[in-house]
Structures are given as C-alpha cells and as structure tokens.
Design a protein around this motif. Sequence first.
Motif, PDB file in Angstrom:
ATOM      1  N   TYR A  35       0.585  -1.003  -0.202  1.00  0.00           N
ATOM      2  CA  TYR A  35      -0.083  -0.471  -0.025  1.00  0.00           C
ATOM      3  C   TYR A  35       0.921   1.417   0.443  1.00  0.00           C
ATOM      4  O   TYR A  35       1.677   0.743   0.196  1.00  0.00           O
ATOM      5  CB  TYR A  35      -1.106  -0.039   1.831  1.00  0.00           C
ATOM      6  N   GLN A  36       0.113   1.866  -1.057  1.00  0.00           N
ATOM      7  CA  GLN A  36       0.910   3.760  -0.930  1.00  0.00           C
ATOM      8  C   GLN A  36      -0.310   4.677   0.052  1.00  0.00           C
ATOM      9  O   GLN A  36      -0.875   4.582   0.176  1.00  0.00           O
ATOM     10  CB  GLN A  36       2.062   4.365  -2.000  1.00  0.00           C
ATOM     11  N   GLN A  37       1.216   5.444   1.159  1.00  0.00           N
ATOM     12  CA  GLN A  37       0.524   6.843   1.507  1.00  0.00           C
ATOM     13  C   GLN A  37       1.511   7.595   1.640  1.00  0.00           C
ATOM     14  O   GLN A  37       2.188   7.708   1.544  1.00  0.00           O
ATOM     15  CB  GLN A  37      -0.123   6.125   2.500  1.00  0.00           C
ATOM     16  N   ALA A  42      -5.006   8.397   2.807  1.00  0.00           N
ATOM     17  CA  ALA A  42      -5.037   7.234   3.124  1.00  0.00           C
ATOM     18  C   ALA A  42      -4.313   6.189   1.811  1.00  0.00           C
ATOM     19  O   ALA A  42      -3.822   6.705   0.916  1.00  0.00           O
ATOM     20  CB  ALA A  42      -6.809   7.523   2.561  1.00  0.00           C
ATOM     21  N   THR A  44      -3.397   3.518   0.125  1.00  0.00           N
ATOM     22  CA  THR A  44      -4.176   3.536  -2.029  1.00  0.00           C
ATOM     23  C   THR A  44      -3.168   1.732  -1.316  1.00  0.00           C
ATOM     24  O   THR A  44      -2.418   1.806  -1.826  1.00  0.00           O
ATOM     25  CB  THR A  44      -4.099   3.878  -2.796  1.00  0.00           C
ATOM     26  N   PHE A  45      -4.478   0.598  -2.472  1.00  0.00           N
ATOM     27  CA  PHE A  45      -3.689  -0.722  -2.368  1.00  0.00           C
ATOM     28  C   PHE A  45      -3.448  -0.177  -3.616  1.00  0.00           C
ATOM     29  O   PHE A  45      -3.292   0.678  -4.804  1.00  0.00           O
ATOM     30  CB  PHE A  45      -5.192  -1.365  -2.911  1.00  0.00           C
TER      31      PHE A  45
ATOM     32  N   ALA B   3     -17.059   5.582  -2.776  1.00  0.00           N
ATOM     33  CA  ALA B   3     -15.975   5.356  -2.034  1.00  0.00           C
ATOM     34  C   ALA B   3     -16.495   5.092  -0.900  1.00  0.00           C
ATOM     35  O   ALA B   3     -17.417   4.954  -0.341  1.00  0.00           O
ATOM     36  CB  ALA B   3     -15.944   6.971  -1.499  1.00  0.00           C
ATOM     37  N   ALA B  92     -12.565   0.850   6.999  1.00  0.00           N
ATOM     38  CA  ALA B  92     -12.060   0.374   4.909  1.00  0.00           C
ATOM     39  C   ALA B  92     -12.778  -0.287   4.422  1.00  0.00           C
ATOM     40  O   ALA B  92     -13.268  -0.820   5.910  1.00  0.00           O
ATOM     41  CB  ALA B  92     -10.892  -0.217   5.126  1.00  0.00           C
ATOM     42  N   SER B  94     -13.791  -4.432   1.735  1.00  0.00           N
ATOM     43  CA  SER B  94     -13.222  -4.968   0.595  1.00  0.00           C
ATOM     44  C   SER B  94     -13.956  -5.584   0.463  1.00  0.00           C
ATOM     45  O   SER B  94     -15.429  -6.647   1.387  1.00  0.00           O
ATOM     46  CB  SER B  94     -12.147  -5.915   1.739  1.00  0.00           C
ATOM     47  N   HIS B 102     -10.117  -0.855   0.219  1.00  0.00           N
ATOM     48  CA  HIS B 102      -9.575   1.213  -0.052  1.00  0.00           C
ATOM     49  C   HIS B 102     -10.411   1.778   1.591  1.00  0.00           C
ATOM     50  O   HIS B 102     -11.565   1.503   2.086  1.00  0.00           O
ATOM     51  CB  HIS B 102     -11.862   0.904  -0.871  1.00  0.00           C
ATOM     52  N   ASN B 105     -11.061   8.012   4.101  1.00  0.00           N
ATOM     53  CA  ASN B 105      -9.568   9.344   4.426  1.00  0.00           C
ATOM     54  C   ASN B 105      -9.069  10.051   5.791  1.00  0.00           C
ATOM     55  O   ASN B 105      -8.451  10.752   5.762  1.00  0.00           O
ATOM     56  CB  ASN B 105      -9.950  10.492   3.895  1.00  0.00           C
TER      57      ASN B 105
END
Lengths: 111, 112
Positions: A35-37, A42, A44-45, B3, B92, B94, B102, B105
């Motif tokens: 994941y990147q943040q 947030a 993200t995959f 979202a 989150a 899924s 997902h 924020n």
Amino acid sequence: GQSLEQPSEVTAVEGAIVQINCTYQTSGFYGLSWYQQHDGGAPTFLSYNALDGLEETGRFSSFLSRSDSYGYLLLQELQMKDSASYFCAVYSGGGGNKLTFGTGTQLKVEL
Amino acid sequence: DTAVSQTPKYLVTQMGNDKSIKCEQNLGHDTMYWYKQDSKKFLKIMFSYNNKELIINETVPNRFSPKSPDKAHLNLHINSLELGDSAVYFCASSQDPGSPLHFGNGTRLTVT
C-alpha cells in the motif's frame, strides 16, 4: 503473532529504480500486499502476491518468495509524486481475512 | 462518487468524553474494518465485520465499541477517551475478507 520488517527510510533520485524489502513472520500466511500512503492521505492498494514470483503493474512491480518469507516492491522511473510511505502487509489468520501492516518505509524522491 | 467516507475528519475532545466516528461505503462491499494509525504511522487493525458480523476483534480496550447497522455502515464509539487514544482512525472496506482494502480519508482524533 505477526511481525513485518521493512526499512524506515529510503532516498532516491528522480528517474532511478528503488527496491523496498519486506520480511515477515506469520502463521497461516495467505499473501503479501503493498500500500502507498501520501502524507495526510489514506493508504491505497498497489499490489498483491499470493504465489512466488514477480507481479508487474506499470512502473511498480512486487515480488514474493514464500520459502524465504520475503518480498519487495520495485519502483522504476521514479517521479517526485512517488514520495510517500509504502507499507507491506500480510494476509493471515483463519480464511486469510486479517491484514497486518508493516511499519512502513518513507520514500523520498529527490531531483 | 463511489467511496468510503467517514465523519468527522477532525475530532478534538477532552479526556473522559465519549465520541463516535461514522463510516459508510457505497462500493457494495461485504467487509468493513477499523484501523488505528499512531504518530509513528503504524497501522493497526482494530475490528473487522463481514456482513454485519464481527470477524476480527483485536486486543482493543472495551472502551471501543464498533457497531454495524448494515453492511454499508460501520461506526466506532469510544467511551472515556484517554490521551493515548489520539491517532488517525481509518475505516476501510473490501469485497470480501482477503480482497484489497479501500480506505476512507481518516479521522484525526486529538484528546486533550
């Protein structure tokens, strides 16, 4: 329990290639994700590996070796926007429904 | 927009108070989660629900109580807030357990 280790910081220049390693210890391993943040954002995959080998998605690739309990994320043609934290995460537990994150690697891309 | 949305974005409150964070997803996912991210960016799973049923309950103080009225919503209520509860809380979802997550924020909780 689960434990994941990754470097805390990596610095690279724009256009370069960088590899972020992850070693893990877990029971009931199902797969490794990345994941990147970005700061203030947030997670993200990015990718998922359930089997040994390399998965490529554009500039990013992810590798898994189950026998070595090791994986890495490879970022090519680095761009400034790639500056972020990168987390490896393992699926484990009954049915593989528990996602445990590593401590994260802060990637800084410099000009 | 499709979202995961959570409210509020920021929450500042005093020790001892009770507060709630709401989360909704319109992705049609069956599984929802709460994660806590501390000041060192360590992301720790707290709870997971699949079709309104609790499937993961980590060693979280019982001051934290999740509630899932339906599979699109997972709220988090926190009683008797403590300084150590200050963190960013991420909801989150899924498609199912084991699918990519997902994230919303985040809600930045500050306890003073």
